[in-house]
Design an enzyme around this catalytic site. Structure first.
Site, PDB file in Angstrom:
ATOM      1  N   HIS A 109       7.729   1.706  -9.642  1.00 47.52           N
ATOM      2  CA  HIS A 109       8.174   0.327  -9.032  1.00 47.52           C
ATOM      3  C   HIS A 109       7.111  -0.460  -9.560  1.00 47.52           C
ATOM      4  O   HIS A 109       6.000  -0.294 -10.219  1.00 47.52           O
ATOM      5  CB  HIS A 109       8.033   0.490  -7.560  1.00 47.52           C
ATOM      6  CG  HIS A 109       6.560   0.955  -7.111  1.00 47.52           C
ATOM      7  ND1 HIS A 109       6.368   2.306  -6.988  1.00 47.52           N
ATOM      8  CD2 HIS A 109       5.507   0.370  -6.631  1.00 47.52           C
ATOM      9  CE1 HIS A 109       5.139   2.555  -6.338  1.00 47.52           C
ATOM     10  NE2 HIS A 109       4.662   1.269  -6.318  1.00 47.52           N
ATOM     11  N   CYS A 118      -1.127   0.384  -0.764  1.00 48.93           N
ATOM     12  CA  CYS A 118      -1.132   0.545  -2.342  1.00 48.93           C
ATOM     13  C   CYS A 118      -1.183  -0.746  -3.256  1.00 48.93           C
ATOM     14  O   CYS A 118      -1.061  -1.814  -2.490  1.00 48.93           O
ATOM     15  CB  CYS A 118      -0.010   1.440  -2.778  1.00 48.93           C
ATOM     16  SG  CYS A 118       1.705   0.719  -2.500  1.00 48.93           S
TER      17      CYS A 118
END
Length: 684
Positions: free
Chosen positions: A66, A196
């Site tokens: 991603h 994250c």
């Protein structure tokens, strides 16, 4: 129906790539083909940069690469079900289900919440099994749409209770009173924070994995997800009755002081996905362990938990680069202001700026008029800003080691380094000392009544005494002598020696285009600016060489796409147009899309071009008072003509080198290698 995926973005049982780079590139091409991104190479480069930080494979044969990318025009999900698994770095083997999440830089919270919902759904075994059994792309898309459908009262970043009695998972929020009512007698109460770097996928998968593992273990769990789609902080009463805390994070936890005094277990966010039960077991064991790491009032102790998962070299690099990154704004602003001071007031302003500023004003202009007064003001502000170079370096090195309790002793140690004449080397040493002492004291298990005083009074006091005392009594003199010798060596560089230094620094700038080697050369140049004087221009020469060499890679690739268009894809030619501006602004990363597609031909060419530019700058005595800005800070460049010629020469050499390698260093095919019976070195 969701707007983030359609059948054009789904590949089922087709061999789209033999490794993860090829798979990510194919999915990026699909996103562009669907009209949801403008540049496949740029999207791939952004996704690959995220992949290089930490693998995106998760248990169960799944991978979720991603990225946030400027090439993406709308939030998008591309998916592939591979006929053979590809290694994405998960501990349990290769992945056969791959989802590329691509979002624009400025995505709405709603879109980010939708994409994070998918990541959480992939924890569910029934959902994953249905995706593997989907007979066609339409069914696959329908299953994803169903998973992405909003649920009433769902909060993407809620406090999460999970108990053996059946409290919700991390995707279904419940209130603390309900959790308390369901809690087993004597069951531990754990908190978790997950985060994250992008805050899209792993943040939420770790939350769900920890909640599910806590439910199996009979532990009450509350999770706070600090992701891109928002964060709902844990309630103070929940924090108050918790026994321990888990940080599954790749970035700093926001407001860690809320958890002061709690035993802490910390690891990467991926550990929360891969091994949640282990983290819970460690947290439960830490509850009764008086020697377990704890969160102090300002969270310095959490760094000790992270150290277990970080190699010594990685930690040193992170700490030093943190100090440099916080120092650069002082240097950038100060350097440019000093350059403006010289521009308006002349080089003699160094001797008179202080007196002019304190004794004159707009209504009482000095001799020389308004421009001289303006130059004195600029120079004095710039000099003050540059005076923070060493204290800021030391303060934020200490901060990187010990969090907030390290800042004050670090700044003091840096100021003492300046007092002793120890320069930026003294700042490095002082910051490391202050941070280490602060960290050692943060580890102490002190009575609860004393914990509130530790980060505010005791740690800054003791760390300042120890670090600054050692700098004054023991280390300051030798380091000052070393700094003086280094400055004398730089000042004495001329001829071949200066050229060799410029060549080395230039090669480092082209080696990894903004990576660790590039940053080492840049940090060396920036740190030396504080030692520059009118008499000693050597640090300014180093800065000019580094900046010129860093401008070369994007400019060289832009030039190459013009000189021989047939060697480059249409996407690369478009990247070349943008690279002109990126190179002119000293953004070396503008060459990354080219290097990602053709590493072994682009990087050597960039090293060669950067080395040429750096050598010319050092050999011709070019100087730069600005640490960044490229050609747009021309007024801060001494010997501007040679600066421009060095960049032109480096760019031409780099462009011709990459063209030559692309023409004559050809990639060998797998068929050729098999025919010869042995592998070969591939050119790209």
């Amino acid at each position: 129906m969701s707007t983030v995926i359609d059948q054009r973005l789904v590949s089922l049982d087709e061999p789209i790539g033999a490794d993860k780079a090829a798979v990510i590139r194919a999915l990026a091409d699909a996103v562009v083909g669907a009209g949801r991104a403008t540049d496949a190479e740029a999207l791939f480069a952004d996704a690959w940069a995220r992949e290089e930080k930490d693998s995106t494979g998760v248990p169960g044969g799944i991978a979720i690469p991603h990225a946030k990318s400027g090439a993406v025009t709308e939030p998008t999900l591309a998916a592939a079900r591979l006929p053979e698994g590809v290694d994405f770095g998960s501990f349990d083997g290769p992945a056969d289900l791959v989802f590329l999440i691509a979002v624009p830089i400025a995505s709405t919270q709603d879109h980010l919440a939708v994409l994070s919902t998918l990541a959480r759904s992939l924890i569910r075994e029934d959902f994953v099994a249905s995706l593997r059994a989907a007979p066609d792309a339409a069914t696959f898309v329908a299953l994803v749409d169903e998973a992405l459908a909003p649920e009433p009262e769902a909060a993407p970043a809620a406090a999460v209770p999970a108990t053996a009695a059946g409290a919700g998972t991390a995707s279904a929020a419940a209130s603390a009173p309900v959790a308390s009512a369901r809690r087993h007698e004597g069951a531990p109460v754990l908190l978790a924070v997950t985060a994250c770097p992008t805050g899209i996928a792993h943040t939420y998968m770790a939350a769900d994995a920890l909640a599910a593992a806590a439910k199996k273990a009979g532990v009450e769990m509350h999770v706070e997800t600090q992701g891109s789609s928002g964060s709902t902080p844990l309630a103070p009463d929940v924090i108050a009755r918790a026994d321990a805390v888990i940080f599954a994070v790749d970035v700093d936890v926001r407001d860690k002081s809320r958890f002061a005094g709690k035993p802490v277990v910390q690891g990467p966010v991926k550990r929360g996905i891969d091994h949640p039960a282990e983290m819970i077991d460690e947290a439960v064991a830490a509850i009764g362990d008086p020697s377990a790491p704890r969160v102090t009032g300002e969270a310095a102790a959490t760094a000790t938990a992270a150290a277990a998962n970080e190699h010594f070299g990685q930690k040193v690099k992170r700490v030093l680069l943190t100090g440099v990154s916080y120092m650069i704004p002082f240097v950038a602003g100060g350097g440019l202001l000093i350059a403006l001071g010289f521009l308006f007031g002349g080089y003699d302003i160094t001797a008179t700026a202080g007196e002019i500023v304190t004794t004159n004003s707009l209504f009482n202009l000095p001799e020389g008029g308004f421009l001289v007064y303006l130059g004195a003001v600029f120079f004095q502000i710039g000099a003050i800003s540059m005076g923070f170079l060493v204290p800021a370096l030391a303060g934020y090195i200490a901060y990187a080691i010990a969090d907030r309790p390290g800042i004050a002793p670090g700044f003091v140690a840096g100021s003492v380094a300046g007092l002793m004449g120890a320069g930026f080397i003294g700042g490095l040493v002082g910051g490391l000392l202050a941070g280490w002492v602060a960290l050692m004291f943060a580890r102490l298990d002190v009575p609860r009544w004393l914990r509130g005083l530790m980060p505010v009074v005791i740690i800054p006091l003791v760390a300042s005494i120890v670090a600054s005392g050692l700098m004054i009594v023991v280390l300051g003199g030798p380091i000052a002598a070393l700094s003086s010798a280094l400055n004398d060596w730089l000042a004495g560089l001329s001829g071949a020696a200066a050229v060799v230094l410029g060549l080395i620094l230039g090669a480092m700038m082209g080696f990894d285009l903004g990576g660790p080697v590039n940053k080492v050369a840049y940090s060396f140049a920036v740190a030396g600016l504080g030692a520059a004087t009118v008499e000693n221009q050597a640090p300014l020469m180093v800065m000019a060489a580094v900046m010129a060499a860093g401008m070369v890679p994007p400019l060289a690739m832009a030039l190459a796409t013009v000189l021989d268009r047939k060697l480059f894809t249409p996407v690369e030619r478009e990247n070349g147009k943008a690279a002109w501006l990126l190179g002119a602004a000293f953004i070396s990363e503008g060459a990354i899309p080219f290097a990602a597609a053709d590493l072994f031909r682009v990087i050597p060419s960039m090293i060669l071009g950067g080395a040429v530019a750096g050598a010319i700058c050092m050999g011709m005595g070019v100087t730069s008072q600005a640490p960044h800005g490229g050609i747009f800070v021309f007024f801060a460049i001494g010997n501007l003509l040679w600066f421009v010629l060095a960049i032109v020469a480096g760019s031409v050499v780099g462009a011709l080198a990459v063209i030559a390698l692309k023409r004559w260093a050809h990639r060998r095919t797998v068929r050729e290698e098999v025919a010869e019976g042995e592998p070969s070195i591939v050119a790209a």
